[in-house]
Motif scaffolding. Sequence first.
Motif, short mmCIF file in Angstrom:
data_model
loop_
_atom_site.label_atom_id
_atom_site.label_comp_id
_atom_site.label_asym_id
_atom_site.label_seq_id
_atom_site.Cartn_x
_atom_site.Cartn_y
_atom_site.Cartn_z
N LEU A 3 4.24 25.67 0.62
CA LEU A 3 5.06 24.75 1.41
C LEU A 3 5.55 23.59 0.55
CD1 LEU A 3 6.25 23.79 4.08
CD2 LEU A 3 4.06 22.68 4.57
N VAL A 7 9.54 22.83 -0.28
CA VAL A 7 10.20 21.56 0.04
C VAL A 7 10.78 20.92 -1.21
CG1 VAL A 7 9.84 19.21 0.90
CG2 VAL A 7 8.82 21.13 2.10
N ASN A 8 9.99 20.86 -2.29
CA ASN A 8 10.42 20.16 -3.49
C ASN A 8 11.48 20.92 -4.29
OD1 ASN A 8 8.66 18.08 -2.93
ND2 ASN A 8 7.05 18.82 -4.27
N LEU A 11 14.34 22.81 -0.47
CA LEU A 11 14.97 21.85 0.43
C LEU A 11 15.54 20.65 -0.32
CD1 LEU A 11 12.61 21.87 3.56
CD2 LEU A 11 14.65 23.22 3.10
N MET A 12 14.83 20.18 -1.34
CA MET A 12 15.35 19.05 -2.09
C MET A 12 16.56 19.43 -2.93
SD MET A 12 13.86 16.41 -1.11
CE MET A 12 14.48 15.22 -2.32
N ILE A 253 15.02 17.18 6.16
CA ILE A 253 14.55 17.39 4.80
C ILE A 253 13.80 16.17 4.26
CG2 ILE A 253 15.29 17.78 2.41
CD1 ILE A 253 17.49 19.56 3.47
N LEU A 256 10.44 15.63 6.01
CA LEU A 256 9.52 16.68 5.60
C LEU A 256 9.06 16.48 4.16
CD1 LEU A 256 8.18 19.26 6.63
CD2 LEU A 256 10.14 20.55 5.77
N PHE A 257 9.98 16.05 3.30
CA PHE A 257 9.64 15.76 1.90
C PHE A 257 8.60 14.65 1.82
CE2 PHE A 257 10.54 12.93 -1.73
CZ PHE A 257 10.22 13.78 -2.76
N VAL A 260 5.03 16.13 3.23
CA VAL A 260 4.26 17.07 2.41
C VAL A 260 3.84 16.47 1.08
CG1 VAL A 260 5.40 19.05 3.47
CG2 VAL A 260 6.30 18.11 1.34
N ASN A 261 4.56 15.41 0.63
CA ASN A 261 4.19 14.78 -0.65
C ASN A 261 3.29 13.57 -0.48
OD1 ASN A 261 5.80 15.99 -3.12
ND2 ASN A 261 7.17 16.06 -1.35
#
Length: 306
Positions: A3, A7-8, A11-12, A253, A256-257, A260-261
């Motif tokens: 995941l 995302v990184n 999505l980024m 995005i 969510l970024f 998760v970070n």
Amino acid sequence: MTLLEFVNDALMAIFFFVIGLEIKQEVLVGELSSVRKALLPVIAACGGMVVPVLVYVLICNGQPELRGAVIPMATDIAFALAVIGVLEKRVPLSLRIFLTALAVVDDIGGIIIIALFYSSDISFELLLISVFILGALYYAGKMRVNKTFFYYVGGFLVWILFVESGIHPTIAGVLVAFTIPARPVIKLDEFSEEMIEYLQMLDYTEVKHTDKASVLTSSQIQILNNVHRLADRTISSLQMIADKLHPVVYFLILPLFAFVNAGVAFGDIELNTLAGIPLAILPDYLLGNQWVSSCSRMRLSVCGSW
């Protein structure tokens, strides 16, 4: 992908794609279209990147801590733009323009650092194929291809090739954005003239309607379909894509970024562990933000005097 990797790296890449669209638009008609307009946000962004790195190096000047010198380089301007995107007209126009230009320059610097220091084991064969696809997308833009689906597919292929070639995939988002045409197929004045002709062709008396339904003739449907296609060709692919992706970036995005970070573990923390890298990063962010804040106030005061 996990995941976090999705995302990184995926999505980024979409986020950087939108930033790339903004970069191109600002270079063509915005705050980066001339040296005079771009000077202040460039100075602010460079100071916000360089000053924190220098402070970090002064505090942590040995290995392996020195490898983290680029950590405080990012100003996290993306989240500021997300807040501005939510508030929209409640934020002064001069501040919105300045921060957008600042984010553009800041992201260019970040992308250069990623390309130089965070890409390894490069597969030049796959990279060459991606360059060929980028060239095809650029040529399609020159030929006035206005189908957004075409650019989505091409961008997805370039992203996959970058992932497999060893280049950080967020760079693919920016490069693909530079190929999106910013000029519409039909100008707005031409659209107005053709719209008048289509409206004159519509016969309102032929519409069959009741309280429960309305039935158009085949000729009316054809005219309205032509109007719809005409309107789509009046909006450039760049603006059409950016308008559709902005809500996705700001409301999905980026949150969510951040989520998760934010996996911070507090186990086994001792005072001596806070004296190295954390102590170096904290003043960097404070000094970098003060630099950007000072430039923002300078911009607002200049605009006010004008």
